[in-house]
Design an enzyme around this catalytic site. Structure first.
Site, PDB file in Angstrom:
ATOM      1  N   CYS A 167     -53.520 124.954  -0.102  1.00  0.00           N
ATOM      2  CA  CYS A 167     -53.108 126.250   0.457  1.00  0.00           C
ATOM      3  C   CYS A 167     -52.284 127.047  -0.561  1.00  0.00           C
ATOM      4  O   CYS A 167     -52.292 128.275  -0.536  1.00  0.00           O
ATOM      5  CB  CYS A 167     -52.253 126.057   1.705  1.00  0.00           C
ATOM      6  SG  CYS A 167     -52.948 124.939   2.910  1.00  0.00           S
TER       7      CYS A 167
ATOM      8  N   ASP B  49     -48.867 121.121   5.962  1.00  0.00           N
ATOM      9  CA  ASP B  49     -49.038 120.597   7.321  1.00  0.00           C
ATOM     10  C   ASP B  49     -50.184 119.588   7.366  1.00  0.00           C
ATOM     11  O   ASP B  49     -50.092 118.557   8.028  1.00  0.00           O
ATOM     12  CB  ASP B  49     -49.346 121.733   8.297  1.00  0.00           C
ATOM     13  CG  ASP B  49     -48.090 122.511   8.682  1.00  0.00           C
ATOM     14  OD1 ASP B  49     -47.042 122.289   8.041  1.00  0.00           O
ATOM     15  OD2 ASP B  49     -48.173 123.325   9.621  1.00  0.00           O
TER      16      ASP B  49
ATOM     17  N   CYS C 191     -32.266 135.309  -2.367  1.00  0.00           N
ATOM     18  CA  CYS C 191     -32.562 135.875  -3.694  1.00  0.00           C
ATOM     19  C   CYS C 191     -32.563 137.395  -3.661  1.00  0.00           C
ATOM     20  O   CYS C 191     -32.001 138.042  -4.553  1.00  0.00           O
ATOM     21  CB  CYS C 191     -33.900 135.349  -4.211  1.00  0.00           C
ATOM     22  SG  CYS C 191     -33.822 133.611  -4.638  1.00  0.00           S
TER      23      CYS C 191
ATOM     24  N   CYS D 177     -49.551 128.151   2.875  1.00  0.00           N
ATOM     25  CA  CYS D 177     -49.570 127.262   4.040  1.00  0.00           C
ATOM     26  C   CYS D 177     -48.755 127.865   5.192  1.00  0.00           C
ATOM     27  O   CYS D 177     -47.919 128.750   4.994  1.00  0.00           O
ATOM     28  CB  CYS D 177     -49.066 125.878   3.668  1.00  0.00           C
ATOM     29  SG  CYS D 177     -49.385 124.651   4.962  1.00  0.00           S
ATOM     30  N   ASP D 178     -49.000 127.344   6.398  1.00  0.00           N
ATOM     31  CA  ASP D 178     -48.555 127.970   7.646  1.00  0.00           C
ATOM     32  C   ASP D 178     -47.154 128.588   7.623  1.00  0.00           C
ATOM     33  O   ASP D 178     -46.968 129.755   7.934  1.00  0.00           O
ATOM     34  CB  ASP D 178     -48.608 126.971   8.798  1.00  0.00           C
ATOM     35  CG  ASP D 178     -49.993 126.369   8.983  1.00  0.00           C
ATOM     36  OD1 ASP D 178     -50.914 126.794   8.287  1.00  0.00           O
ATOM     37  OD2 ASP D 178     -50.129 125.485   9.832  1.00  0.00           O
ATOM     38  N   LYS D 179     -46.138 127.766   7.325  1.00  0.00           N
ATOM     39  CA  LYS D 179     -44.751 128.244   7.464  1.00  0.00           C
ATOM     40  C   LYS D 179     -44.353 129.248   6.389  1.00  0.00           C
ATOM     41  O   LYS D 179     -43.361 129.945   6.527  1.00  0.00           O
ATOM     42  CB  LYS D 179     -43.777 127.068   7.448  1.00  0.00           C
ATOM     43  CG  LYS D 179     -43.183 126.729   8.785  1.00  0.00           C
ATOM     44  CD  LYS D 179     -44.198 126.438   9.847  1.00  0.00           C
ATOM     45  CE  LYS D 179     -45.009 125.243   9.452  1.00  0.00           C
ATOM     46  NZ  LYS D 179     -46.125 124.940  10.343  1.00  0.00           N
TER      47      LYS D 179
ATOM     48  N   CYS E 190     -56.147 126.560   5.385  1.00  0.00           N
ATOM     49  CA  CYS E 190     -57.134 125.964   6.303  1.00  0.00           C
ATOM     50  C   CYS E 190     -57.996 127.040   6.970  1.00  0.00           C
ATOM     51  O   CYS E 190     -57.479 128.038   7.481  1.00  0.00           O
ATOM     52  CB  CYS E 190     -56.427 125.100   7.330  1.00  0.00           C
ATOM     53  SG  CYS E 190     -55.530 123.739   6.535  1.00  0.00           S
TER      54      CYS E 190
ATOM     55  N   GLU F  91     -46.392 119.040  14.617  1.00  0.00           N
ATOM     56  CA  GLU F  91     -47.670 119.445  15.230  1.00  0.00           C
ATOM     57  C   GLU F  91     -48.482 118.208  15.596  1.00  0.00           C
ATOM     58  O   GLU F  91     -48.583 117.282  14.805  1.00  0.00           O
ATOM     59  CB  GLU F  91     -48.488 120.285  14.240  1.00  0.00           C
ATOM     60  CG  GLU F  91     -47.889 121.633  13.962  1.00  0.00           C
ATOM     61  CD  GLU F  91     -48.709 122.439  12.959  1.00  0.00           C
ATOM     62  OE1 GLU F  91     -49.682 121.898  12.398  1.00  0.00           O
ATOM     63  OE2 GLU F  91     -48.362 123.596  12.740  1.00  0.00           O
TER      64      GLU F  91
ATOM     65  N   SER G 264     -51.164 122.174  16.085  1.00  0.00           N
ATOM     66  CA  SER G 264     -51.785 122.826  14.945  1.00  0.00           C
ATOM     67  C   SER G 264     -52.584 124.022  15.449  1.00  0.00           C
ATOM     68  O   SER G 264     -53.002 124.053  16.611  1.00  0.00           O
ATOM     69  CB  SER G 264     -52.724 121.823  14.292  1.00  0.00           C
ATOM     70  OG  SER G 264     -53.727 122.484  13.587  1.00  0.00           O
TER      71      SER G 264
HETATM   72  C1  LIG Z   1     -53.453 121.716   9.173  1.00  0.00           C
HETATM   73  C2  LIG Z   1     -53.545 123.062   9.867  1.00  0.00           C
HETATM   74  C3  LIG Z   1     -54.933 123.235  10.417  1.00  0.00           C
HETATM   75  O1  LIG Z   1     -53.280 124.061   8.948  1.00  0.00           O
HETATM   76  C4  LIG Z   1     -52.486 123.227  10.892  1.00  0.00           C
HETATM   77  O2  LIG Z   1     -51.227 122.882  10.411  1.00  0.00           O
HETATM   78  C5  LIG Z   1     -52.365 124.578  11.596  1.00  0.00           C
HETATM   79  O3  LIG Z   1     -51.328 124.784  12.184  1.00  0.00           O
HETATM   80  O4  LIG Z   1     -53.279 125.389  11.609  1.00  0.00           O
HETATM   81 MG   LIG Z   2     -49.590 124.101  11.002  1.00  0.00          MG
END
Ligand SMILES: CC(C)(O)[C@@H](O)C(=O)O
Ligand SMILES: [Mg+2]
Length: 564
Positions: free
Chosen positions: A54, A86, A112, A127-129, A199, A451, A477
């Site tokens: 990601c 994740d 910053c 990635c997600d967060k 993802c 998750e 997730s």
């Molecule tokens: C691993 C994933 C699919 O990225 C999940 O963490 C999500 O929240 O979508």
């Molecule tokens: Mg996630």
């Protein structure tokens, strides 16, 4: 005194006047020349890392943003933000750091931008967060900023079938049920992830990027571009140019992120069938923006907005397919025409939503079936329902896509951690009709609301997704679907009713009546409550202990700075 109208009026605090000679000398040491101090200092919050696909494709975007800032007459100042994967942490104790990372990222950006008196900021994440974390930091600093999403991954492939990370989680359940061999599982494992990008279904990262585009904080079309594609690099460069204009106009995040633009974001989340995490993250984003927004506002929006995009996890297509079908602007134009979007909201480009969408066709193209006509939706109402009842007086989130009848009453199967719940599924100890209760996994109890994709993916793989209910005070997730209810609040660790459930109790999940109920008398619940003792915290030192101590309840976004 600094000129409040100047394009560098913030950075002037550390670059102007005789007393700032020592501060300037630090900049000279990095190659700055005299004229550079008149230019805006623009942060590049770079989420690049080799931890996860990601984020491992973000450096090209950061380089393009730096180039764009310099070409448009700014000084780029790069700083790093961390990430947790994740997909990799999932199912393990490591996943408890995932939501924590949202706070760490938001603190990085705020710290910053504010500490260095930056004039603007490009936040780049994968990635997600990274997405809510970056947005919360931007909103707290409230300095002109733009979000550059790293972009979705392309599909993997085995035997002509599109694969993604959730295919592998579900394949674990299919393998346990004897539907696929160990060799087939291995083949799926090795081919699901073909390169860089977040993802690929309408999972959490793609949900949040779509919502940010709808909210006006990212460039049109940018949220569904694939990371490996050149258009993503070009869009990062263009984002930087647009940001310099926003700095000139002094257009700040809180001018853009308002109650109305959050409604726009939530309308798009419903239309695309997005992740349950969006509920938690938008409560937190609204908190950072100072916008009055409660968990009940999601239910208000759900009632009016249909799901009309056929996307995974429960639907057919991936984010790359949505991009080809017209992307988020096409979805927004249809919502606008249906009176479900505020056209007068401002965006980072300086144009309103209505101006931005002016040239987008009214109807989706006929040669695709990713985006359905809005009057022939997949679901007439949104899919993220807020349930309440004696098991969740503050409210919790049910995802009801992919279900013929989102109603179940069954015996509770209680687990105080995720791993033993997964083991019970894989050992065939869970039967159709059961309602699994996964608790002590909330903001304070987990801590950090991990998750539950491993158990929910395994249930789907075993063919139990529609017949087994699963409730948790943890999260899901974006890849989760089935009879699932998360963010149950109050959580078990603070003595919420979920802590009082006993093995075999009857539980009702009724997403039609918006009900989550423990079918036990009030007297018996009161008796159990009087006997309940809070468990010792799982962590007493370090970041998880800090999170457990300070996190608000999930119904307020699990934020760390809710001091009122
Ligand atoms: C691993 C994933 C699919 O990225 C999940 O963490 C999500 O929240 O979508
Ligand atoms: Mg996630």
């Amino acid at each position: 005194m600094t000129d409040p109208k100047a394009i560098n009026h913030r950075s002037a605090h550390i670059t102007e006047g005789k007393a700032r000679a020592p501060n300037r000398s630090m900049f000279y040491g990095m190659g700055y020349k005299e004229g550079d101090f008149k230019k805006p200092m623009v942060g590049v919050a770079n989420g690049h890392s080799t931890i996860t696909p990601c984020n491992s494709g973000l450096q090209r975007l950061a380089d393009a943003a730096i180039e764009g800032i310099q070409l448009a007459g700014g000084n780029a100042q790069v700083f790093g933000t961390p990430t947790i994967s994740d997909g990799m942490a999932m199912g393990t104790e490591g996943m408890k750091y995932s939501l924590v990372s949202r706070e760490v990222i938001s603190d990085c950006v705020e710290t910053c931008v504010q500490g260095q008196w930056m004039d603007g900021c490009v936040v780049i994440g994968g990635c997600d967060k990274n997405l809510p974390g970056g947005m919360m930091g931007m909103l707290r600093a409230n300095v002109p900023s733009i979000y550059v999403y790293g972009g979705t991954i392309l599909p993997g492939c085995v035997n002509g079938c599109d694969l993604n990370i959730v295919s592998v989680f579900e394949a674990v359940g299919e393998n346990a049920a004897g539907k696929i061999s160990d060799g087939q599982l291995k083949e799926i494992e090795q081919h699901a992830i073909p390169g860089t990008g977040s993802c690929g279904g309408m999972y959490t990262a793609n949900t949040m990027s779509s919502a940010f585009e709808a909210m006006g904080m990212s460039l049109p079309y940018s949220s569904t571009m694939a990371n490996p594609h050149q258009e993503k690099v070009d869009s990062a460069r263009e984002s930087a140019r647009v940001l310099i204009e926003a700095i000139q106009r002094d257009l700040k995040p809180r001018d853009i992120v308002t109650k109305k633009s959050i409604e726009n974001a939530v309308a798009v989340i419903m239309a695309v069938g997005g992740s349950t995490n969006a509920v938690l993250h938008f409560l937190a984003i609204a908190h950072a923006a100072g916008v009055d927004w409660s968990i009940d506002d999601f239910e208000r929006m759900r009632k009016k907005v249909p799901v009309f995009c056929d996307l995974k996890p429960s639907g057919k297509y991936l984010a790359v397919d949505l991009h080809k079908a017209g992307g988020i602007p096409q979805v927004m134009k249809m919502l606008l025409n249906a009176g479900l979007l505020h056209g007068d909201c401002m965006t980072i480009t300086g144009k309103t939503i209505a101006e931005t969408l002016a040239d987008v066709p009214d109807a989706p193209r006929a040669d695709q079936d990713v985006i359905h006509p809005i009057d022939q939706p997949l679901y007439k109402q949104g899919h993220l329902a807020i349930l309440k009842g004696n098991l969740s007086t503050e409210g919790c989130v049910a995802k009801i896509t992919g279900l013929k009848n989102p109603v179940i009453t069954g015996p509770a199967r209680v687990f105080d951690d995720e791993q033993s719940a997964l083991a019970a599924i894989l050992d065939h100890k869970i039967q159709a009709g059961d309602v699994m209760v996964l608790r002590y996994l909330g903001p304070k109890g987990g801590p950090g609301m991990p998750e539950m994709l491993a158990p929910t993916g395994a249930l789907i793989g075993e063919g139990l997704g529609e017949s087994v209910g699963l409730i948790t005070d943890g999260r899901f997730s974006g890849g989760t679907w089935g009879m699932v209810v998360g963010h149950v609040a109050p959580e078990a660790a603070v003595g919420g009713t979920i802590a009082l459930v006993q093995e075999g109790d009857s539980i009702t999940i009724d997403a039609r009546q918006l009900l989550l109920q423990l079918n036990v008398s009030d007297e018996e619940i009161a008796r159990r409550r009087a006997a309940w003792k809070a468990p010792a915290p799982r962590y007493t030192r370090g970041v998880l202990a800090k999170f457990a101590r300070n996190a608000s309840t999930a119904s307020r976004g699990a934020v760390l700075d809710a001091f009122d």
